[in-house]
Motif scaffolding. Structure first.
Motif, PDB file in Angstrom:
ATOM      1  N   ALA A 182       0.716  -1.305  -0.174  1.00 26.57           N
ATOM      2  CA  ALA A 182       0.183  -0.138   0.109  1.00 26.57           C
ATOM      3  C   ALA A 182       0.723   1.701  -0.228  1.00 26.57           C
ATOM      4  O   ALA A 182       1.143   1.940  -0.813  1.00 26.57           O
ATOM      5  N   ARG A 183       2.369   1.196   1.110  1.00 26.75           N
ATOM      6  CA  ARG A 183       3.163   2.703   0.585  1.00 26.75           C
ATOM      7  C   ARG A 183       3.626   2.830  -0.411  1.00 26.75           C
ATOM      8  O   ARG A 183       4.172   3.864  -0.717  1.00 26.75           O
ATOM      9  N   ARG A 184       3.575   1.665  -1.222  1.00 27.41           N
ATOM     10  CA  ARG A 184       4.539   1.779  -2.362  1.00 27.41           C
ATOM     11  C   ARG A 184       3.568   2.530  -3.653  1.00 27.41           C
ATOM     12  O   ARG A 184       3.992   2.930  -4.684  1.00 27.41           O
ATOM     13  N   LEU A 185       1.770   1.664  -3.633  1.00 30.22           N
ATOM     14  CA  LEU A 185       1.010   2.219  -4.606  1.00 30.22           C
ATOM     15  C   LEU A 185       0.298   3.011  -4.634  1.00 30.22           C
ATOM     16  O   LEU A 185      -0.818   3.407  -5.291  1.00 30.22           O
ATOM     17  N   ALA A 186      -0.515   2.978  -3.024  1.00 28.84           N
ATOM     18  CA  ALA A 186      -1.693   3.683  -3.290  1.00 28.84           C
ATOM     19  C   ALA A 186      -1.519   4.218  -1.346  1.00 28.84           C
ATOM     20  O   ALA A 186      -1.823   3.918  -0.834  1.00 28.84           O
ATOM     21  N   PRO A 231     -12.467  -3.792   2.905  1.00 28.45           N
ATOM     22  CA  PRO A 231     -10.833  -3.290   3.477  1.00 28.45           C
ATOM     23  C   PRO A 231     -11.106  -2.476   2.615  1.00 28.45           C
ATOM     24  O   PRO A 231     -11.313  -2.350   1.644  1.00 28.45           O
ATOM     25  N   LYS A 232     -10.910  -0.811   3.302  1.00 31.70           N
ATOM     26  CA  LYS A 232     -11.116   0.327   2.573  1.00 31.70           C
ATOM     27  C   LYS A 232     -10.044   0.240   1.598  1.00 31.70           C
ATOM     28  O   LYS A 232      -8.833   0.810   2.552  1.00 31.70           O
ATOM     29  N   LEU A 233      -9.681   0.046   0.350  1.00 33.50           N
ATOM     30  CA  LEU A 233      -8.531   0.145  -0.306  1.00 33.50           C
ATOM     31  C   LEU A 233      -8.550   0.433  -1.557  1.00 33.50           C
ATOM     32  O   LEU A 233      -9.779   0.681  -2.482  1.00 33.50           O
ATOM     33  N   GLY A 234      -7.610   1.577  -2.328  1.00 28.69           N
ATOM     34  CA  GLY A 234      -7.725   2.335  -3.379  1.00 28.69           C
ATOM     35  C   GLY A 234      -7.450   1.468  -4.629  1.00 28.69           C
ATOM     36  O   GLY A 234      -7.756   0.308  -4.742  1.00 28.69           O
TER      37      GLY A 234
END
Length: 274
Positions: A182-186, A231-234
Motif C-alpha cells: 500500500a505504501r508503494r502503490l497507494a 477493506p477500504k483499498l484504493g
C-alpha cells in the motif's frame, strides 16, 4: 514428517509443515462455462480472458508458479503496477517452496537468510541473473520491508502441529508485506487496511494448504475471529481486494476457489470493486 512436493507428488521427509500439493480449484474449462447460467457465463469467460491476457509474459516462469487465484487477481492490477504485485506473489511462492522442500531446518533457514540479505542489499551489490531479484527492483525503497514475509515463512519451519502463535506470525509477515504494498502503490490507502486484508488472506490460504488436521483447524479458527468487513483499498490495490474477497468466501474451509461462485466473485470484485 512427510510433505508432498508440488511437481512430482513424491513424499520427502521434512521438518516443515505437512503441505498438500498446490490447491487446485475448479478450472475455467469450457465444460464448466457451459454448466453456468447465462449471466454467470459472461463472468467466467471474462475470468478466462483475464488470466490469459497479461503484459508480464517475459516473466512466464514466475507467473506459472502462482496459484490460479493469484494469477486471476493479478490480471486486475493496473498495467504499471503488475510488476510490483508479481514481485510480491512470486517471492511468496519462492519462500513457500523453500519451506515445502526443506529436509533440514538449518538449511532452509540459510536459504531464507539469503533472501533476507538480498532484500536489504543495495542494487549494485545484488547478484545478477536472478529474474525475481530484478523484478523486486520495482518495489523501490519498500523492498526491504518484504523481509517480514521471509520472517513469516521461517515461522513455519517447526515440527507439526504448529502452535497457533506461529500461524499468527506467518500471517503477520504477509500483513506487513501488504502494508508495504500500500505504501508503494497507494499512498492514499491506510496501510493498516491493506495489512488486515493480507492477514485475513494469509490464514485462509494457509489453512487450505496444510495437511495436518490440527494446523488446518487452528488456521480456520484464527480466521473466524478476524474482521472480515471489506477493506477500504484504493483502485491500485484491486488484486488484494480480490484475494481478500476470495478468502472471505472460503473462511469456512471450502478453499479460496471452490467453484463457479468464486470465479464470479473474483471477476465482480476485479471489475467493480464491490
Amino acid at each position: 514428517m512427510s510433505i508432498i512436493t508440488p511437481n512430482d507428488g513424491q513424499e520427502l521427509q521434512s521438518s516443515a509443515p505437512a503441505w498438500l500439493p498446490p490447491f487446485q480449484p475448479v478450472g475455467l474449462t469450457s465444460d464448466l462455462v457451459e454448466e453456468l447460467s447465462l449471466p454467470a457465463k459472461g463472468f467466467a469467460l471474462k475470468a478466462r480472458k483475464a488470466m490469459k491476457t497479461t503484459d508480464l509474459l517475459e516473466h512466464d516462469q514466475l507467473l506459472g508458479a502462482l496459484p490460479p487465484e493469484q494469477r486471476l487477481a493479478l490480471a486486475y492490477a493496473r498495467g504499471e503496477d503488475k510488476a510490483v504485485f508479481l514481485g510480491l506473489m512470486a517471492l511468496d511462492a519462492r519462500l513457500a517452496g523453500i519451506v515445502r522442500a526443506s529436509r533440514e531446518p538449518l538449511l532452509a533457514q540459510l536459504r531464507l537468510a539469503w533472501w533476507r540479505e538480498q532484500l536489504a542489499a543495495p542494487a549494485g551489490q545484488r547478484p545478477a541473473g536472478e529474474p525475481l531479484l530484478a523484478l523486486l527492483d520495482h518495489w523501490g525503497e519498500e523492498r526491504a520491508a518484504l523481509a517480514a514475509l521471509v520472517d513469516g515463512w521461517e515461522a513455519l519451519l517447526g515440527e507439526a502441529p504448529l502452535a497457533q502463535e506461529l500461524l499468527v506470525e506467518f500471517a503477520q509477515g504477509r500483513a506487513a508485506a501488504c502494508a508495504a504494498l500500500a505504501r508503494r502503490l497507494a499512498p492514499a490507502t491506510d496501510p493498516q487496511e491493506a495489512g488486515r486484508a493480507g492477514r485475513n488472506w494469509a490464514l485462509v490460504d494457509l489453512a487450505a494448504r496444510v495437511s495436518h488436521p490440527d494446523e488446518r483447524i487452528a488456521g480456520l479458527h484464527l480466521a473466524q475471529g478476524l474482521d472480515w468487513s471489506r477493506p477500504k483499498l484504493g483502485r491500485e490495490l484491486r488484486p488484494l481486494l480480490i484475494l481478500h474477497g476470495l478468502a472471505r468466501g472460503g473462511r469456512g474451509g471450502e478453499g479460496m476457489m471452490s467453484g463457479p461462485a468464486s470465479l464470479i466473485l473474483a471477476v465482480r470484485l476485479g471489475l467493480f470493486g464491490i
